[in-house]
Motif scaffolding. Structure first.
Motif, PDB file in Angstrom:
ATOM      1  N   ARG A 142       2.242  -4.555  10.185  1.00 47.52           N
ATOM      2  CA  ARG A 142       2.542  -3.481   9.258  1.00 47.52           C
ATOM      3  C   ARG A 142       2.530  -2.152  10.005  1.00 47.52           C
ATOM      4  O   ARG A 142       1.672  -1.915  10.846  1.00 47.52           O
ATOM      5  N   SER A 143       3.496  -1.319   9.678  1.00 47.84           N
ATOM      6  CA  SER A 143       3.557   0.028  10.247  1.00 47.84           C
ATOM      7  C   SER A 143       3.706   1.012   9.106  1.00 47.84           C
ATOM      8  O   SER A 143       4.236   0.684   8.041  1.00 47.84           O
ATOM      9  N   GLU A 144       3.250   2.231   9.361  1.00 48.53           N
ATOM     10  CA  GLU A 144       3.298   3.258   8.329  1.00 48.53           C
ATOM     11  C   GLU A 144       4.594   4.052   8.421  1.00 48.53           C
ATOM     12  O   GLU A 144       5.016   4.443   9.518  1.00 48.53           O
TER      13      GLU A 144
ATOM     14  N   GLN B  78       3.128   1.131   3.861  1.00 45.32           N
ATOM     15  CA  GLN B  78       2.921   0.202   4.965  1.00 45.32           C
ATOM     16  C   GLN B  78       4.020  -0.854   4.856  1.00 45.32           C
ATOM     17  O   GLN B  78       4.136  -1.509   3.824  1.00 45.32           O
TER      18      GLN B  78
ATOM     19  N   THR C 116       0.825  -1.197   0.000  1.00 49.23           N
ATOM     20  CA  THR C 116       0.000   0.000   0.000  1.00 49.23           C
ATOM     21  C   THR C 116       0.864   1.255   0.000  1.00 49.23           C
ATOM     22  O   THR C 116       0.957   1.977   0.986  1.00 49.23           O
TER      23      THR C 116
END
Length: 121
Positions: free
Chosen positions: A107-109, A98, A33
């Motif tokens: 998942r981290s942004e 992500q 993403t």
């Protein structure tokens, strides 16, 4: 510390092209993403394009038909191909993604520091 690194910005004449790249600063499990944003000093950051993990892409109306977002999953690198550039495309361009750092992590942004695009004759 993990961060996204953008590259490929620069000065280009109207009608020209640039390809921006966005890659993590260290090895990761996956990047999904991905989105590109841009910001002009004094204005809010605006969304430009995005690509979800399934491959579907979306574009802001003012870049549709001129910009293309893509992803090289093997390299965990995202791209923004910008064609027929206009002076109003001048801005700092930021990558957002992500990221899953390991197979077992959430998942981290993440955001990049930006790369400047200037369209001028």
């Amino acid at each position: 510390q993990l961060q996204l690194v953008e590259s490929g910005g620069g000065l280009v004449q109207p009608g020209g092209s640039l390809r921006l790249s966005c890659a993590p600063s260290e090895s990761i499990w996956s990047m999904n993403t991905v989105a590109w944003y841009r910001q002009v000093p004094g204005l809010q950051r605006e969304w430009v394009a995005s690509r979800v993990s399934g491959g579907a892409t979306n574009y802001a109306d003012h870049v549709k038909g001129r910009f293309a977002i893509s992803m090289d999953n093997a390299k965990n690198t995202a791209y923004l191909q910008m064609n027929d550039l206009k002076p109003e495309d001048t801005a700092m361009y930021y990558c957002n993604a992500q990221i899953r750092r390991t197979s077992g992590s959430r998942r981290s942004e993440y955001w990049g520091q930006g790369t400047q695009v200037t369209v001028s004759s």
